[in-house]
Design an enzyme around this catalytic site. Structure first.
Site, PDB file in Angstrom:
ATOM      1  N   ASN A  23       3.836   1.022  -9.557  1.00 32.95           N
ATOM      2  CA  ASN A  23       3.041   0.037  -8.695  1.00 32.95           C
ATOM      3  C   ASN A  23       2.606   1.758  -8.266  1.00 32.95           C
ATOM      4  O   ASN A  23       0.677   1.616  -7.692  1.00 32.95           O
ATOM      5  CB  ASN A  23       3.369  -0.498  -7.983  1.00 32.95           C
ATOM      6  CG  ASN A  23       3.878  -1.942  -7.754  1.00 32.95           C
ATOM      7  OD1 ASN A  23       3.043  -2.585  -8.825  1.00 32.95           O
ATOM      8  ND2 ASN A  23       5.074  -2.274  -7.821  1.00 32.95           N
ATOM      9  N   LEU A  26      -3.333   4.359   0.647  1.00 32.13           N
ATOM     10  CA  LEU A  26      -4.602   5.212   0.100  1.00 32.13           C
ATOM     11  C   LEU A  26      -5.585   3.238  -0.014  1.00 32.13           C
ATOM     12  O   LEU A  26      -4.337   2.735  -0.103  1.00 32.13           O
ATOM     13  CB  LEU A  26      -3.539   4.986  -0.922  1.00 32.13           C
ATOM     14  CG  LEU A  26      -3.042   6.387  -0.911  1.00 32.13           C
ATOM     15  CD1 LEU A  26      -2.122   7.415  -2.360  1.00 32.13           C
ATOM     16  CD2 LEU A  26      -3.729   7.953  -0.615  1.00 32.13           C
ATOM     17  N   GLY A  66       1.127  -0.577  -0.189  1.00 33.70           N
ATOM     18  CA  GLY A  66      -0.155   0.152  -0.155  1.00 33.70           C
ATOM     19  C   GLY A  66       1.026   1.095   0.040  1.00 33.70           C
ATOM     20  O   GLY A  66       1.961   1.004   0.451  1.00 33.70           O
ATOM     21  N   TYR A  67       0.234   2.285  -0.192  1.00 34.43           N
ATOM     22  CA  TYR A  67       1.336   3.732  -0.206  1.00 34.43           C
ATOM     23  C   TYR A  67       0.395   4.379   0.728  1.00 34.43           C
ATOM     24  O   TYR A  67      -0.821   5.287   0.205  1.00 34.43           O
ATOM     25  CB  TYR A  67       0.793   4.389  -1.757  1.00 34.43           C
ATOM     26  CG  TYR A  67       2.072   3.577  -3.024  1.00 34.43           C
ATOM     27  CD1 TYR A  67       3.548   3.596  -3.066  1.00 34.43           C
ATOM     28  CD2 TYR A  67       1.338   2.822  -3.138  1.00 34.43           C
ATOM     29  CE1 TYR A  67       3.655   3.043  -3.981  1.00 34.43           C
ATOM     30  CE2 TYR A  67       2.021   1.606  -4.271  1.00 34.43           C
ATOM     31  CZ  TYR A  67       3.305   1.942  -3.895  1.00 34.43           C
ATOM     32  OH  TYR A  67       4.594   0.903  -4.959  1.00 34.43           O
ATOM     33  N   LEU A  68       1.337   4.844   1.216  1.00 32.34           N
ATOM     34  CA  LEU A  68       0.738   6.589   2.739  1.00 32.34           C
ATOM     35  C   LEU A  68       1.370   7.645   1.617  1.00 32.34           C
ATOM     36  O   LEU A  68       0.269   7.886   2.189  1.00 32.34           O
ATOM     37  CB  LEU A  68       2.146   5.443   3.695  1.00 32.34           C
ATOM     38  CG  LEU A  68       2.234   4.928   4.303  1.00 32.34           C
ATOM     39  CD1 LEU A  68       3.410   4.870   4.886  1.00 32.34           C
ATOM     40  CD2 LEU A  68       0.951   4.834   5.586  1.00 32.34           C
TER      41      LEU A  68
END
Length: 155
Positions: A144, A82, A28-30
Site C-alpha cells: 500500500n 502524501l 494515507g502515508y505520512l
C-alpha cells in the site's frame, strides 16, 4: 508486534460468495522509506496510526506497531499525508482455519484486488481457496505504501 502475512492476487470474483463481512478503509502515508512507513487509517468510524518496519528477507514478516487514535486526530493527520490516498473495500473471508482479507481497491488503484492472510509463523501451512492467484508476498509494488506513490493505474 511482528506481522507475518502472505499476499496474493485474486484471480476470480468467486470469493464474493464467501464474504462474512466487509468495510471501507481509507489510508494515507505520512512517511515512506525503504525501511519503514508511517500510516494513518480511517476504518469503521475509528482512526489508527501504524508504523511498519522493513520486511524480512522472505518478505513474509516485519515489525508492526499500531495504535488506535480518535477519528478527529486521524482526520487531522490525513491532511498531512502524501498524495494518492489508498481507498479500498476489505472483504473478510473465513477459509479453513484462517481468515483471508480481500482488498478491492478503488480510486487510482481501481482494478487491483489483493488477498492477505496473517499467519503465526512464516512457514505455517494453510488451505488455498480456488480464487487465490499468484503470490506477490515481498513484491514491493503491491505494498500500500508503494501504491500511494505509484498507483496501479499508472503501471
Amino acid at each position: 508486534m511482528l506481522e507475518i502475512e502472505r499476499k496474493f492476487l485474486v484471480k476470480s470474483e468467486c470469493y464474493k460468495e464467501q464474504i462474512s463481512g466487509k468495510y471501507k478503509i481509507v489510508q494515507g502515508y505520512l512517511s515512506v522509506a525503504t525501511d519503514r512507513s508511517v500510516r494513518v487509517r480511517l476504518c469503521k468510524d475509528k482512526g489508527f496510526l501504524t508504523i511498519k518496519g522493513a520486511n524480512s528477507e522472505s518478505g513474509r514478516s516485519r515489525f508492526e506497531w499500531e495504535k488506535e487514535i480518535s477519528l478527529k486526530e486521524a482526520r487531522a493527520l490525513m491532511s498531512l499525508c502524501l498524495p494518492n490516498k489508498i481507498e479500498k473495500i476489505r472483504h473478510c473471508i473465513k477459509f479453513g482455519k484462517h481468515l483471508f482479507e480481500v482488498d478491492q481497491f478503488s480510486g487510482k488503484n481501481t482494478g487491483l484486488t489483493i488477498a492477505e492472510i496473517e499467519l503465526k509463523s512464516e512457514d505455517e501451512a494453510f488451505e488455498k481457496p480456488e480464487w487465490l492467484g499468484k503470490e506477490v508476498t515481498g513484491e514491493k509494488k503491491y505494498y500500500n505504501s508503494q501504491l500511494c506513490q505509484k498507483p496501479y493505474l499508472e503501471w
